[in-house]
Enzyme design. Structure first.
Site, short mmCIF file in Angstrom:
data_model
loop_
_atom_site.label_atom_id
_atom_site.label_comp_id
_atom_site.label_asym_id
_atom_site.label_seq_id
_atom_site.Cartn_x
_atom_site.Cartn_y
_atom_site.Cartn_z
N GLY A 10 0.81 -1.21 0.00
CA GLY A 10 0.00 0.00 0.00
C GLY A 10 0.84 1.26 0.00
O GLY A 10 2.08 1.21 0.04
N ARG A 34 -0.91 -10.40 -0.65
CA ARG A 34 -1.67 -11.23 -1.59
C ARG A 34 -1.12 -11.09 -3.00
O ARG A 34 -1.66 -11.66 -3.93
CB ARG A 34 -3.16 -10.92 -1.53
N ARG A 35 -0.09 -10.27 -3.18
CA ARG A 35 0.62 -10.23 -4.48
C ARG A 35 2.12 -10.09 -4.21
O ARG A 35 2.51 -9.51 -3.18
CB ARG A 35 0.09 -9.14 -5.39
N TYR A 121 -16.94 4.53 9.11
CA TYR A 121 -15.48 4.40 8.96
C TYR A 121 -14.78 4.64 10.31
O TYR A 121 -13.94 3.85 10.74
CB TYR A 121 -15.00 5.41 7.91
N LYS A 125 -12.64 1.87 12.71
CA LYS A 125 -11.26 2.14 13.17
C LYS A 125 -11.21 2.15 14.70
O LYS A 125 -10.28 1.61 15.30
CB LYS A 125 -10.77 3.49 12.63
N ARG A 156 -8.72 7.98 -6.69
CA ARG A 156 -9.75 8.16 -5.65
C ARG A 156 -10.21 9.60 -5.73
O ARG A 156 -9.53 10.49 -5.20
CB ARG A 156 -9.17 7.86 -4.27
N1 LIG Z 1 -6.53 7.45 2.50
C1 LIG Z 1 -6.42 8.28 3.52
O1 LIG Z 1 -6.30 9.50 3.35
C2 LIG Z 1 -6.39 7.73 4.91
C3 LIG Z 1 -6.50 8.60 5.99
C4 LIG Z 1 -6.38 8.10 7.29
C5 LIG Z 1 -6.16 6.75 7.49
N2 LIG Z 1 -6.10 5.90 6.44
C6 LIG Z 1 -5.83 4.49 6.71
O2 LIG Z 1 -4.42 4.26 6.60
C7 LIG Z 1 -4.17 2.89 6.27
C8 LIG Z 1 -3.16 2.81 5.14
O3 LIG Z 1 -3.64 3.58 4.07
P1 LIG Z 1 -2.98 3.49 2.62
O4 LIG Z 1 -3.50 4.65 1.86
O5 LIG Z 1 -1.51 3.26 2.70
O6 LIG Z 1 -3.69 2.15 2.08
P2 LIG Z 1 -3.61 1.53 0.62
O7 LIG Z 1 -2.62 2.24 -0.23
O8 LIG Z 1 -5.00 1.42 0.10
O9 LIG Z 1 -3.02 0.07 0.93
C9 LIG Z 1 -3.78 -0.84 1.64
C10 LIG Z 1 -3.04 -2.14 1.87
O10 LIG Z 1 -4.01 -3.09 2.34
C11 LIG Z 1 -4.01 -4.22 1.47
N3 LIG Z 1 -5.35 -4.74 1.25
C12 LIG Z 1 -6.44 -4.06 0.83
N4 LIG Z 1 -7.48 -4.89 0.68
C13 LIG Z 1 -7.03 -6.13 1.01
C14 LIG Z 1 -7.64 -7.42 1.06
N5 LIG Z 1 -8.93 -7.62 0.74
N6 LIG Z 1 -6.87 -8.47 1.44
C15 LIG Z 1 -5.58 -8.30 1.76
N7 LIG Z 1 -4.94 -7.10 1.73
C16 LIG Z 1 -5.67 -6.03 1.36
C17 LIG Z 1 -3.46 -3.72 0.16
O11 LIG Z 1 -2.98 -4.84 -0.57
P3 LIG Z 1 -3.09 -4.92 -2.18
O12 LIG Z 1 -1.94 -4.10 -2.67
O13 LIG Z 1 -2.96 -6.37 -2.44
O14 LIG Z 1 -4.43 -4.33 -2.55
C18 LIG Z 1 -2.39 -2.74 0.62
O15 LIG Z 1 -1.21 -3.44 0.97
C19 LIG Z 1 -5.54 2.28 5.96
O16 LIG Z 1 -5.99 1.56 7.07
C20 LIG Z 1 -6.44 3.50 5.77
O17 LIG Z 1 -7.79 3.23 6.13
C21 LIG Z 1 -6.20 6.35 5.16
#
Ligand SMILES: NC(=O)c1ccc[n+]([C@@H]2O[C@H](COP(=O)([O-])OP(=O)(O)OC[C@H]3O[C@@H](n4cnc5c(N)ncnc54)[C@H](OP(=O)(O)O)[C@@H]3O)[C@@H](O)[C@H]2O)c1
Length: 209
Positions: A10, A34-35, A121, A125, A156
């Site tokens: 991620g 998973r990859r 959401y 959390k 997104r």
């Molecule tokens: N986006 C925001 O602005 C924001 C703000 C605050 C907090 N957060 C939280 O911060 C955390 C990290 O965010 P990020 O943006 O780095 O996340 P991200 O880029 O979406 O990466 C998510 C990770 O989770 C894995 N994942 C997703 N679905 C899965 C599934 N069904 N089975 C197994 N693995 C799965 C992905 O693997 P694959 O590569 O295989 O998909 C990837 O390694 C998350 O918990 C998010 O909710 C996000």
């Protein structure tokens, strides 16, 4: 130290992985995914089914877990599916690591995490954070970013619009509302794994700008 990293593919997880592999204090990283990930002499990246994690794998015994797993409601497709990725998988990983003697857990959570929230959401959390507090880790760090900044492969729209808005307003915004770069979050996650504070520790968004 031996580190388990969940979510290594991620946005935040990629930065954690790069930092961990470049840090001489980290001798070994296990990143269940998973990859596949590119090979590295200090990395073991087992391909796993997150619905059936390998409970007896020796690699669950480590010095710390960093979890940066997560999905979006759009990708997940339903509340149940979202909750499975953002709550059930991180908790299953915590339970297996704990059972194998790993003492430290560091979670990439989110600003607003609150088990009582009316926002789904934030509630998911918060429920995860609450459950983790009961698992008896010697050190549990909950890192709570606001909007995460960085380059994603995936489009997104909502986050892109929010990023433009927050960038425009940046000079006027209190620190806690500013964009949190993925690199800063990765630093906070890795710091807490390498130098774990005793008990439960929260890192708020204003410490991640
Ligand atoms: N986006 C925001 O602005 C924001 C703000 C605050 C907090 N957060 C939280 O911060 C955390 C990290 O965010 P990020 O943006 O780095 O996340 P991200 O880029 O979406 O990466 C998510 C990770 O989770 C894995 N994942 C997703 N679905 C899965 C599934 N069904 N089975 C197994 N693995 C799965 C992905 O693997 P694959 O590569 O295989 O998909 C990837 O390694 C998350 O918990 C998010 O909710 C996000």
């Amino acid at each position: 130290m031996r580190l388990i990293l969940a979510g290594a593919t991620g946005l935040v997880g990629r930065h954690v992985l790069a930092r961990a592999l470049a840090d001489p204090r980290v001798t070994h990283v296990v990143a269940p995914t998973r990859r596949p990930l590119p090979a590295h002499p200090n990395l073991d990246a087992p391909l796993v089914d997150f619905d059936a994690l390998p409970a007896d794998a020796a690699w669950w015994r480590a010095d710390a877990v960093i979890c940066a797993l997560g999905t979006t409601m759009k990708t997940a497709g339903s509340r149940d599916a979202f909750r499975r990725v953002d709550h059930d998988y991180p908790l299953a990983i915590a339970d297996l690591a704990r059972r194998h003697g790993t003492p430290v857990y560091v979670l990439n959570s989110a600003m607003g995490a609150d088990a009582q929230s009316r926002v789904f959401y934030n509630r998911v959390k918060g429920e995860l954070e609450s459950a983790l507090r009961t698992r008896g880790f010697a050190s549990l760090t909950l890192v709570r970013p606001g909007l995460i900044g960085g380059d994603r492969d995936e489009r997104r729209l909502g986050e892109t619009l929010a990023t433009h808005l927050l960038r425009t307003l940046h000079p006027l915004l209190p620190r806690k509302w500013r964009i949190n770069p993925a690199e800063r979050i990765a630093d906070a996650l890795l710091d807490a794994a390498l130098d774990p504070p005793a008990g439960v520790h929260v890192v708020a968004s204003d410490a991640l700008v």
